[in-house]
Design a protein around this motif. Sequence first.
Motif, short mmCIF file in Angstrom:
data_model
loop_
_atom_site.label_atom_id
_atom_site.label_comp_id
_atom_site.label_asym_id
_atom_site.label_seq_id
_atom_site.Cartn_x
_atom_site.Cartn_y
_atom_site.Cartn_z
N ILE A 1 5.53 32.09 12.75
CA ILE A 1 4.11 32.29 12.51
C ILE A 1 3.55 33.10 13.67
CG2 ILE A 1 1.89 31.12 12.29
CD1 ILE A 1 3.40 28.89 10.89
N GLU B 1 0.34 34.97 15.49
CA GLU B 1 -1.13 34.97 15.57
C GLU B 1 -1.56 35.99 16.61
OE1 GLU B 1 -2.53 30.74 15.94
OE2 GLU B 1 -0.38 30.45 15.96
N ARG C 1 -7.43 35.80 15.72
CA ARG C 1 -7.65 34.36 15.89
C ARG C 1 -9.07 33.95 15.56
NH1 ARG C 1 -4.63 33.05 21.33
NH2 ARG C 1 -3.23 34.75 20.80
N ASP D 1 -9.07 33.21 12.16
CA ASP D 1 -8.08 32.20 11.83
C ASP D 1 -7.05 32.73 10.83
OD1 ASP D 1 -7.13 29.80 12.61
OD2 ASP D 1 -8.08 28.66 11.01
N TRP D 2 -6.62 33.96 11.07
CA TRP D 2 -5.60 34.55 10.21
C TRP D 2 -4.24 34.43 10.88
CZ3 TRP D 2 -7.96 39.92 8.60
CH2 TRP D 2 -8.87 39.70 7.56
N VAL D 3 -3.21 34.36 10.08
CA VAL D 3 -1.85 34.36 10.64
C VAL D 3 -0.95 35.23 9.76
CG1 VAL D 3 -2.02 32.05 11.64
CG2 VAL D 3 -1.12 32.33 9.33
N SER E 1 -5.17 33.23 5.63
CA SER E 1 -5.83 32.22 6.45
C SER E 1 -4.80 31.15 6.79
CB SER E 1 -6.99 31.60 5.68
OG SER E 1 -6.47 30.79 4.65
N ARG E 2 -5.06 30.45 7.89
CA ARG E 2 -4.08 29.48 8.36
C ARG E 2 -3.76 28.43 7.30
NH1 ARG E 2 -2.67 28.17 13.48
NH2 ARG E 2 -4.35 29.48 14.21
N ALA F 1 -1.57 29.91 4.57
CA ALA F 1 -0.22 30.16 5.09
C ALA F 1 0.55 28.85 5.22
CB ALA F 1 -0.30 30.87 6.43
N GLN F 2 -0.14 27.81 5.69
CA GLN F 2 0.54 26.52 5.85
C GLN F 2 0.97 25.96 4.51
OE1 GLN F 2 -2.07 24.19 8.26
NE2 GLN F 2 -1.17 24.96 10.16
N ALA G 1 0.43 21.37 10.29
CA ALA G 1 -0.78 20.90 10.98
C ALA G 1 -0.47 19.62 11.76
CB ALA G 1 -1.89 20.67 9.98
#
Lengths: 454, 163
Positions: A290, A292, A297, A300-302, A321-322, A325-326, A339
């Motif tokens: 991941i 960043e 940041r 909050d994009w990755v 967005s985080r 992506a998660q 998370a």
Amino acid sequence: MTAEAGAEAEAAGPDAAAPAASAAPAVERRLHLLTPLRRAWVPIGATVGVAAQQADQIQRWASGLSVTLRGLALLALVVVFGVYGFLSWWFTHYAVTDTELRIRSGLLFRRTAHIRLDRIQAIDVTRPLLARVAGVAKLRLDVIGAEDKDELAFLEEREAVALRAELLARAAGFAPAEAVALGEAPQRELLRVRPADLVVSLLLTLSAWAALAAGLIAPVAVWWFSGNPWATIATMLPMLGGLWSGTAGRFLSEFDWRVAESPDGLRLDHGLLDRAHETVPPGRVQTVRIVEPLLWRRRDWVRVELAVAGSKNGVLVPVASRAAAQAVVARVLPGVDLAALGFVRSPRRGSRWVVPVWWRGYALAVSADVFAARRGLLCRRTEIVPHAKVQSVRLTQGPWERVQGLAEVHVDNGAGGTVTARLRPAAEAAALLDAQAARSRTSRADARPDRWMT
Amino acid sequence: METGTTGDTGRGEWVGLPGGLLRLRRLLLVMWTVPLAAGTALLLGLTAGPPWAALGASWMAALAWGWVLLGRNWRSWRYAERADDLLISRGVLWRAQTVVPYGRMQLVEVTSGPLERRFGLASVQLHTAAAATDAKIPGLAPQEAQRLRDRLTELGEARSAGL
């Protein structure tokens, strides 16, 4: 439902019905009729290259010939290349058996490749721009140790998709007759990157701006000091190349990026001019990274990258967005909640003497499923390896690190990569070495089988 | 046979390397430094005068230093066959430990160069699917290398795991 209807249509076609007789020797098929055109490019390119080098001699030689003879020479060349292309097409066959894809090729030097289907790491269907116009596609299997030759170029688009579905079904462990009839597995879209987001993300990439600045300043500096236009151009070209691949090239290849999930694994479709359709079967991902960048940041994009053994594809999500992506990463590495990973920073004492300032970027998290290491202060990178993919574990310690009571733990995975946790307290690193080896051993036991549907 | 480290150090049975490797390396060191020292002394003695020939002794200092260094490096090499993995530890200033679970081994290789064969030595190298794995044990006795290879292969088959 549409997928199944499509599958029936495929089964009714003459191509798809062929390999149904599984017990009999596999039916060999040929590539698309347009393939010779592509094969003929290799000798044509070589001849043009030679001609360009020896331009003077050829000019002298050709001026001595009459127009008819020149025409005949040209015709002879075309015929020779055409015959070469035709023969190489004629002698290339492929066949799908229960367990393998066999590719037989070569006129003088025969070559037979048997690719084990249960070892497939990924399947790509790519459609370069010209191939899209002609309605053909290229099919590539990523297997560890496979070569570029082990790709099927070109197949009719419909056939390529059907073949991919059949190969995946057989690799998943379905019976041969079933595998043909099954058709393409239904897919569910997980994520789609909007072109506007992609453009903004590229504009917010510092490295692209740095490349642009370097591309402007360096040639000017070279011009100022040397005054030589050739030297200026020579410095400018690689800079422009880097700039292109970092911005416009990325835009073209990452345009309209879609991530979808199907029982066959993860589907990645992307590209503006050249469309690529990649499929990564379940349980093939060795590492997820991941990224960043600093300017992303605030939004909050990755960016998510992945490593699959034997595969060239490296990107999973170009920008998202985080949370989105998660969610995708949770699909790739089942049971992993990013998370919930509790990252522990390197100790301040000692670390700041080994890596001044930047020591703050290093952190490590180990959960029941993954080993995750973070590094970088401006562009933060988090690398995540499932314990089941760890091939070997190493601990290293230099003299200065020993004075400061620190050590490094390296975790090697099958995609040729190493994830390193730097600046860990020595006692913790030693315990980690043993624990990691034990986890690598035991977590493999409850991993999914290679044939994921069995 | 003389061995470097023996006995239990709390992490399985550590085994050191047999003395052959140390002898080989020290012999190579002597074979390089002594002629160099003689050559330097001779050259300087003839061209710059006899007192300068003493500079040849700096090679002898290098020899003494290297002699000690090789000994320390040789003593630092050790390996342990544990129940489920092989542990290799090496290095004096830059220490490194490698753990390879038996189930991850793709290939076990026994190699022996001409000089190594002369001294009755063989190396065992383990390969996994990861190219970064640097699990090599140099300077083993051939019988031990073969025993290790057979045992590792056997254990690897029993605990085999894919990628």
